[in-house]
Design an enzyme around this catalytic site. Sequence first.
Site, PDB file in Angstrom:
ATOM      1  N   LYS A 195       0.816  -1.216   0.000  1.00  0.00           N
ATOM      2  CA  LYS A 195       0.000   0.000   0.000  1.00  0.00           C
ATOM      3  C   LYS A 195       0.849   1.266   0.000  1.00  0.00           C
ATOM      4  O   LYS A 195       0.398   2.314  -0.431  1.00  0.00           O
ATOM      5  CB  LYS A 195      -0.965  -0.026   1.172  1.00  0.00           C
TER       6      LYS A 195
HETATM    7  C1  PLP Z   1      -4.422  -4.519   0.914  1.00  0.00           C
HETATM    8  C2  PLP Z   1      -3.635  -5.756   0.807  1.00  0.00           C
HETATM    9  C3  PLP Z   1      -3.957  -6.777  -0.116  1.00  0.00           C
HETATM   10  C4  PLP Z   1      -5.199  -6.729  -1.008  1.00  0.00           C
HETATM   11  O1  PLP Z   1      -5.110  -5.741  -2.013  1.00  0.00           O
HETATM   12  P1  PLP Z   1      -6.475  -5.228  -2.719  1.00  0.00           P
HETATM   13  O2  PLP Z   1      -6.051  -4.093  -3.558  1.00  0.00           O
HETATM   14  O3  PLP Z   1      -7.372  -4.806  -1.587  1.00  0.00           O
HETATM   15  O4  PLP Z   1      -7.021  -6.367  -3.498  1.00  0.00           O
HETATM   16  C5  PLP Z   1      -3.140  -7.890  -0.182  1.00  0.00           C
HETATM   17  N1  PLP Z   1      -2.059  -8.019   0.626  1.00  0.00           N
HETATM   18  C6  PLP Z   1      -1.730  -7.062   1.532  1.00  0.00           C
HETATM   19  C7  PLP Z   1      -0.547  -7.291   2.387  1.00  0.00           C
HETATM   20  C8  PLP Z   1      -2.488  -5.905   1.647  1.00  0.00           C
HETATM   21  O5  PLP Z   1      -2.136  -4.970   2.544  1.00  0.00           O
END
Ligand code: PLP
Length: 466
Positions: free
Chosen positions: A112
């Site tokens: 993120k």
């Molecule tokens: C947010 C997240 C995901 C999922 O990503 P999306 O865009 O919500 O599908 C997968 N792995 C981690 C570690 C995350 O923080």
Amino acid sequence: MRYVSTRGQAPSLGFCDVVLTGLARDGGLYVPESWPQFTADEIHNFGNRPFQDTAFAVISKFVGDEITPEALRTMIKSAYAGFNHPSVAPLVELEPGHFVLELWHGPTLAFKDVAMQFLARVIDHVLSKRGERATIVGATSGDTGSAAIEAFRGRENTDIFILHPKGRTSEIQRRQMTTVRDDNVHNIAIEGSFDDCQAIVKALFNDHEFRDGAKLSGVNSINWGRIAAQVVYYFTAAVALGAPHRKVTFVVPTGNFGDIFAGYVAKQMGLPVEKLVIATNSNDILRRAVKFGRYEKRGVQQTVSPSMDIEVSSNFERLMFEVLDRDGEKTASLFASLGQSGGFAIPEHALEKINADFGSGMADESATRTIIADVLKQSKYLIDPHTAVAVAVARGYNFGHTPLITLSTAHPAKFPDTVADATGRHPELPPHLADLGTREERFTVLENDDRSVKQFIREKTRAWED
Ligand SMILES: *Cc1c(COP(=O)(O)O)cnc(C)c1O
């Protein structure tokens, strides 16, 4: 570049407004009016350049002429300066033909950061141009909150308030949020659950007088600015393995469908992608949807990959809009029935289109733990439980001669208990976080009630004008 709502009833907006607005006023999500294109030559040329240059080329297409090229370059450069790997998102070969794309070299150790570091700078830049301030509000069970706090800390025109359920996040995730000392960062521990936190945030946005007074803005995964920044690494990774002359397949650990939708966008822009494989944990609403043609809520279970524990993937609406030939009325009616009856059937022609681009697979709790141990044993490589879900799905997927890229979304040290449980090895935090456990924490405990949160924000935010 203009953006339209997936429900067809909100005004079209430019990039800056879309990024500040988040959700469209008709309840839909914003998407570009048409998909920008790259030629094969342009894509080929990304191969000789640093990540930041590809980021500039890709993101410019979404920004249009709303931000000067100089300002955009500066924001991109500074967004990725804090990543502790020179190529930002490096590829590692796990086994012949199967690569892992490490997306966790940012400050909070999860993918993120890639989007949030960019988004925070854009929002601050746009506000400063307009002489405005904003209040960022969000609820978190872990990853999103820490990435947002780290990205917005110290920004001049934004104050950030993140609600977490008191005593119910992991120690590392809480400390990544509560040990940040900047004056514009406010951690609120709610006496309640994550759902209570989300309900309070919703209530703040639904109180229009409060929302306008505090100039509320959201940075959750439906914000187009996040998707735009995530498109970049699909290009850099594919090009490193021979695109556009060779196709690749991506396997993506999926929750809210934001990350994998960015891969779909890259394909629409001209990147040759064989398949995008949706990897879910036992919360497999998406896998069931693309396999059986019915998108249906069933309730959420808690798993060892908590960032994928979701019941409804908000960005899936963007894909439905595309495969319904951008019919906003039809999209609105399907998502209305999701709200009313908890599900909808995907029309056959739309399902065919989805299956042309997407594959899917699920890894349950035991498969997730097993694969962490297997990968360590076979490849001497430690993965976190989210990455493990995707590696498990990738292993069961017949991809022929196409190179396979599995997205690795978190550093194993972010989920030490599960990793240690599976392997007997305790993953170490990288040096910049090594003293996290002894840093002083700062947060405010508030009742599970939106009035106390409103009062707190009103007292603290610099955006409020009487
Ligand atoms: C947010 C997240 C995901 C999922 O990503 P999306 O865009 O919500 O599908 C997968 N792995 C981690 C570690 C995350 O923080």
